[in-house]
Enzyme design. Sequence first.
Site, PDB file in Angstrom:
ATOM      1  N   ARG A 178       0.815  -1.218   0.000  1.00 29.85           N
ATOM      2  CA  ARG A 178       0.000   0.000   0.000  1.00 29.85           C
ATOM      3  C   ARG A 178       0.851   1.271   0.000  1.00 29.85           C
ATOM      4  O   ARG A 178       0.490   2.278   0.594  1.00 29.85           O
ATOM      5  CB  ARG A 178      -0.957   0.004   1.194  1.00 29.85           C
ATOM      6  CG  ARG A 178      -1.982  -1.116   1.178  1.00 29.85           C
ATOM      7  CD  ARG A 178      -2.901  -1.029  -0.038  1.00 29.85           C
ATOM      8  NE  ARG A 178      -3.835  -2.155  -0.042  1.00 29.85           N
ATOM      9  CZ  ARG A 178      -3.601  -3.319  -0.642  1.00 29.85           C
ATOM     10  NH1 ARG A 178      -2.458  -3.503  -1.317  1.00 29.85           N
ATOM     11  NH2 ARG A 178      -4.482  -4.300  -0.608  1.00 29.85           N
ATOM     12  N   SER A 227     -11.277   0.606   2.989  1.00 29.58           N
ATOM     13  CA  SER A 227     -10.441   0.131   4.093  1.00 29.58           C
ATOM     14  C   SER A 227      -9.823   1.316   4.823  1.00 29.58           C
ATOM     15  O   SER A 227      -9.167   2.156   4.208  1.00 29.58           O
ATOM     16  CB  SER A 227      -9.342  -0.793   3.572  1.00 29.58           C
ATOM     17  OG  SER A 227      -9.895  -1.975   3.031  1.00 29.58           O
ATOM     18  N   GLU A 297      -4.981   3.966   6.190  1.00 35.86           N
ATOM     19  CA  GLU A 297      -4.942   3.736   4.748  1.00 35.86           C
ATOM     20  C   GLU A 297      -5.730   4.826   4.034  1.00 35.86           C
ATOM     21  O   GLU A 297      -5.377   5.248   2.938  1.00 35.86           O
ATOM     22  CB  GLU A 297      -5.505   2.357   4.396  1.00 35.86           C
ATOM     23  CG  GLU A 297      -5.445   2.034   2.911  1.00 35.86           C
ATOM     24  CD  GLU A 297      -5.801   0.598   2.593  1.00 35.86           C
ATOM     25  OE1 GLU A 297      -6.378   0.364   1.517  1.00 35.86           O
ATOM     26  OE2 GLU A 297      -5.499  -0.298   3.407  1.00 35.86           O
TER      27      GLU A 297
END
Length: 310
Positions: A178, A227, A297
């Site tokens: 990520r 998320s 995130e």
Amino acid sequence: MMAAEATAALIDRLPKVRGELVADAPLAPLTWFRAGGNAEVLFRPADADDLAAFLAGTPADVPVTIIGVGSNLLVREGGVPGVVIRLGRGFMNIEIEGTCVRAGTAALDVAVSRAAQEAGLAGLEFYRGIPGSIGGALRMNGGAYGRETKDVLVEAVAIDRAGKRHVLTNADMHYTYRHCGAPDDLIFVEALFQGTPGNAEDILRRMNEITSSREATQPIRTRTGGSTFKNPEGHKSWQLIDAAGCRGLRKGGAQVSELHCNFLINTGDATASDIEDLGEEVRARVKETSGVTLEWEIRRIGIRKERGGA
């Protein structure tokens, strides 16, 4: 709201464009949370040439922030100073090139996966499970269902703050979980992805499985930012959050999803502060119960307005 005089002065310092410049533009309607403040100036470039000319002509002291479709974004109530750039129609192209797919960065991930499927190209099915645009997938190494952007990217085209174009290879992106290690000032405008020849019906079947899984396990029909926290190494965020007793936790109009507790929801009247404060409360409880520090995130931008402030 942004001070009108200061905003007018900022627009006077910006170059002429073929796209659209909007002063004091509400950003809440452009995010999936439907909450948050305004952009001092919002710029929607007509195409990559318009974007490059704008960046080349914009004074270096003017802050520039790029946003996508707002699926994994929280805009704070105090607004975003400087210029917010949102890519639109001029960046939604999708073309098949042999066994590759070329896409503009405003193209939706699901649209790219669908184009690949229709061309009989496998490997991009996972994009069916990511509710964002290609630009966000490039910048965050977006992934789902066992694959990530780093697994399929051939190259990306970007424009820097001086208006210069760059072509970055997969290795140039320095991808980790990520995260993209490419310079923060680069604005991605196009990407080339590698597919593999496959059976279109089999590919569609896999994409439908992904859709069914998402609908069964994620609150996709709510005002959510996707998320919330990255999975710490060796852990799943939702399990840590659940173990900390946060499933269903509320703060103002924000709530931790009962269906998937790594999702925060705007139940209808949540402010950006409600959502961020709830996320920080979750982080604190997880830290206390497990010793693990969750990393956001969801991308948070803008100036935080303290409660009770003007």
